[in-house]
Design an enzyme around this catalytic site. Structure first.
Site, PDB file in Angstrom:
ATOM      1  N   ASP A 159       0.846  -1.200   0.000  1.00 59.42           N
ATOM      2  CA  ASP A 159       0.000   0.000   0.000  1.00 59.42           C
ATOM      3  C   ASP A 159       0.883   1.253   0.000  1.00 59.42           C
ATOM      4  O   ASP A 159       0.600   2.226  -0.690  1.00 59.42           O
ATOM      5  CB  ASP A 159      -0.920  -0.017   1.227  1.00 59.42           C
ATOM      6  N   HIS A 187      -4.640  -3.508   6.539  1.00 62.52           N
ATOM      7  CA  HIS A 187      -4.445  -3.760   5.104  1.00 62.52           C
ATOM      8  C   HIS A 187      -5.794  -4.196   4.539  1.00 62.52           C
ATOM      9  O   HIS A 187      -6.072  -5.378   4.357  1.00 62.52           O
ATOM     10  CB  HIS A 187      -3.386  -4.839   4.860  1.00 62.52           C
TER      11      HIS A 187
HETATM   12  P1  NAI Z   1      -2.195 -18.232  -3.959  1.00 64.82           P
HETATM   13  O1  NAI Z   1      -3.581 -18.789  -3.801  1.00 64.82           O
HETATM   14  O2  NAI Z   1      -1.562 -18.186  -5.308  1.00 64.82           O
HETATM   15  O3  NAI Z   1      -1.214 -19.055  -3.006  1.00 64.82           O
HETATM   16  C1  NAI Z   1      -1.514 -19.344  -1.697  1.00 64.82           C
HETATM   17  C2  NAI Z   1      -0.789 -20.616  -1.327  1.00 64.82           C
HETATM   18  O4  NAI Z   1      -0.956 -20.807   0.065  1.00 64.82           O
HETATM   19  C3  NAI Z   1      -1.339 -21.855  -2.037  1.00 64.82           C
HETATM   20  O5  NAI Z   1      -0.280 -22.579  -2.646  1.00 64.82           O
HETATM   21  C4  NAI Z   1      -1.969 -22.637  -0.895  1.00 64.82           C
HETATM   22  O6  NAI Z   1      -1.927 -24.040  -1.095  1.00 64.82           O
HETATM   23  C5  NAI Z   1      -1.090 -22.202   0.270  1.00 64.82           C
HETATM   24  N1  NAI Z   1      -1.657 -22.466   1.584  1.00 64.82           N
HETATM   25  C6  NAI Z   1      -2.959 -22.500   1.977  1.00 64.82           C
HETATM   26  N2  NAI Z   1      -3.056 -22.872   3.258  1.00 64.82           N
HETATM   27  C7  NAI Z   1      -1.791 -23.073   3.701  1.00 64.82           C
HETATM   28  C8  NAI Z   1      -1.254 -23.490   4.934  1.00 64.82           C
HETATM   29  N3  NAI Z   1      -2.034 -23.783   5.972  1.00 64.82           N
HETATM   30  N4  NAI Z   1       0.085 -23.610   5.043  1.00 64.82           N
HETATM   31  C9  NAI Z   1       0.885 -23.326   3.996  1.00 64.82           C
HETATM   32  N5  NAI Z   1       0.435 -22.967   2.774  1.00 64.82           N
HETATM   33  C10 NAI Z   1      -0.894 -22.821   2.646  1.00 64.82           C
HETATM   34  O7  NAI Z   1      -2.245 -16.799  -3.267  1.00 64.82           O
HETATM   35  P2  NAI Z   1      -1.244 -15.573  -3.427  1.00 64.82           P
HETATM   36  O8  NAI Z   1      -1.660 -14.752  -4.589  1.00 64.82           O
HETATM   37  O9  NAI Z   1       0.154 -16.063  -3.352  1.00 64.82           O
HETATM   38  O10 NAI Z   1      -1.628 -14.736  -2.117  1.00 64.82           O
HETATM   39  C11 NAI Z   1      -1.362 -15.224  -0.818  1.00 64.82           C
HETATM   40  C12 NAI Z   1      -2.012 -14.362   0.239  1.00 64.82           C
HETATM   41  O11 NAI Z   1      -1.474 -13.057   0.229  1.00 64.82           O
HETATM   42  C13 NAI Z   1      -3.523 -14.191   0.078  1.00 64.82           C
HETATM   43  O12 NAI Z   1      -4.106 -14.299   1.362  1.00 64.82           O
HETATM   44  C14 NAI Z   1      -3.662 -12.788  -0.435  1.00 64.82           C
HETATM   45  O13 NAI Z   1      -4.931 -12.227  -0.088  1.00 64.82           O
HETATM   46  C15 NAI Z   1      -2.550 -12.117   0.330  1.00 64.82           C
HETATM   47  N6  NAI Z   1      -2.097 -10.831  -0.198  1.00 64.82           N
HETATM   48  C16 NAI Z   1      -1.702  -9.880   0.708  1.00 64.82           C
HETATM   49  C17 NAI Z   1      -1.230  -8.660   0.311  1.00 64.82           C
HETATM   50  C18 NAI Z   1      -0.794  -7.636   1.322  1.00 64.82           C
HETATM   51  O14 NAI Z   1      -0.485  -6.521   0.874  1.00 64.82           O
HETATM   52  N7  NAI Z   1      -0.754  -7.901   2.620  1.00 64.82           N
HETATM   53  C19 NAI Z   1      -1.156  -8.321  -1.119  1.00 64.82           C
HETATM   54  C20 NAI Z   1      -1.563  -9.380  -2.001  1.00 64.82           C
HETATM   55  C21 NAI Z   1      -2.020 -10.594  -1.539  1.00 64.82           C
END
Ligand code: NAI
Length: 335
Positions: A159, A187
């Protein structure tokens, strides 16, 4: 010879990790002299995909990258961890209520907090990226009582980067000429991107370093369209890409951890979600994004900034939302 540090990435088979892992392996986060061991945690179902990521990491042929350990077991992943990027989280599925999403994630971050408590180094630095990031960080810290709560942070750096980039493009200056933009709060779409105390270097036009509001000369834009564009930027990326921000999120996660390890420059601050100590009248014990400076791997909340009535009302809205999230999370955790 510098000993390698143990770096955990959860959600290692996911989108953000795919961009983040290269930055870690090439040395742009922990430095070009610091070797790393990667501990890659994902769920059992994703182990095949993760194997593919491991192959690619090997094929990078990068000398700083020593061991690579893929696992679905938090006890293995967090063993002797020096730094942890908690990226993995349960995504919101169609028809899912906020409460259901919170419940699924509260349980993930409870388990990971317990594993950190048992297996990680006591000075481990934890960055929570997975949403709802602030409340997940709070839960994680709660279940890791032997690790100082200052070691748990949530990511609002994306952000901050977005806000800095938007101000720079509005003023037609290079992005690094804008400094000290603040993200306050959650966030989420209640976050408050605040440029009241930000500065811009307009030396090229002979004006020197001046405050951003003075340079923009349009408080209506700064308090209206600008705030709302940053609050909704994540949603705009999803609408266009049909997937959430990944490259920019990974870059921001790297920025956050790099500054935590190496410190901030004199006169500059960055925004991080940290456990509130009551600064600026924010209730204690929620994870709230504040401006911080960092020295010797310890952050301090920047004190004494003047808060206008407008800013105060924005701070209150986002603090209230975090209070609600916290309450809901506690209800989920009740036995
Ligand atoms: P993605 O869906 O591509 O990957 C998430 C991964 O986490 C998947 O491989 C899934 O199997 C794994 N996962 C689920 N439960 C798990 C567990 N208990 N232990 C270990 N791995 C687990 O999602 P992406 O795009 O990589 O985003 C990840 C997170 O980051 C989401 O929650 C998204 O909302 C968040 N995010 C946060 C931002 C921020 O600024 N704080 C910005 C963008 C995304």
């Amino acid at each position: 010879m510098t000993e390698p540090i143990n770096v955990v990435v959860t959600g290692a088979a996911g989108q953000i990790a795919y961009s983040l892992l290269y930055q870690l392996a090439v040395g742009s986060v922990f430095g070009p002299e610091q070797p790393i061991n990667l501990r890659l945690l994902d769920i059992e179902l994703m182990m095949n995909v993760l194997q593919g990521v491991v192959m690619e990491l090997e094929d990078l042929a990068l000398p700083l990258l020593r061991e690579i350990l893929p696992t679905a077991d938090p006890a293995v992943a967090f063993k002797d961890a020096d730094a942890a990027f908690l990226v993995g989280a349960m995504p919101r599925k169609q028809g899912m209520e906020r409460k259901d999403l919170l419940a699924a994630n509260v349980n993930i971050f409870k388990d990971q907090g317990e594993a950190l408590d048992k297996f990680a180094r006591k000075d481990v630095k934890v960055l929570v990226v997975g949403n709802p990031a602030n409340t997940n960080a709070l839960i994680c810290s709660h279940y890791a009582p032997s690790i100082p709560k200052e070691n748990f942070t949530a990511m609002t750096r994306l952000d901050q980067n977005r806000a800095q980039a938007l101000v720079a493009s509005h003023l037609g200056v290079q992005v690094d000429q804008v400094k000290n933009v603040i993200i306050w709060g959650n966030h989420s779409s209640t976050q408050y991107p605040d440029v009241t105390h930000a500065t811009v270097n307009l030396s090229k036009t002979g004006k020197g370093v001046i405050s951003v509001p003075e340079a923009v000369k349009d408080n209506e834009w700064l308090n209206g369209e600008f705030v709302s564009a940053i609050q909704k930027r994540g949603a705009a990326v999803i609408a266009a890409r049909k997937m959430s921000s990944a490259m920019s999120a990974a870059k921001a996660a790297g920025d956050h951890m790099r500054d935590w390890f190496n410190g901030t420059k004199d006169g500059q601050w960055v925004s991080m979600g940290v456990v509130s100590d009551g600064s600026y009248g924010i209730p204690k014990d929620i994870v709230f994004s504040f401006p911080v400076t960092i020295k010797n791997k310890k952050f301090s909340i920047v004190q004494g900034l003047e808060i206008s009535d407008f800013s105060r009302s924005k701070l209150n809205i986002t603090a209230e939302e975090l209070g609600e999230e916290c309450k809901e999370a506690r209800q989920v955790l009740k036995p």
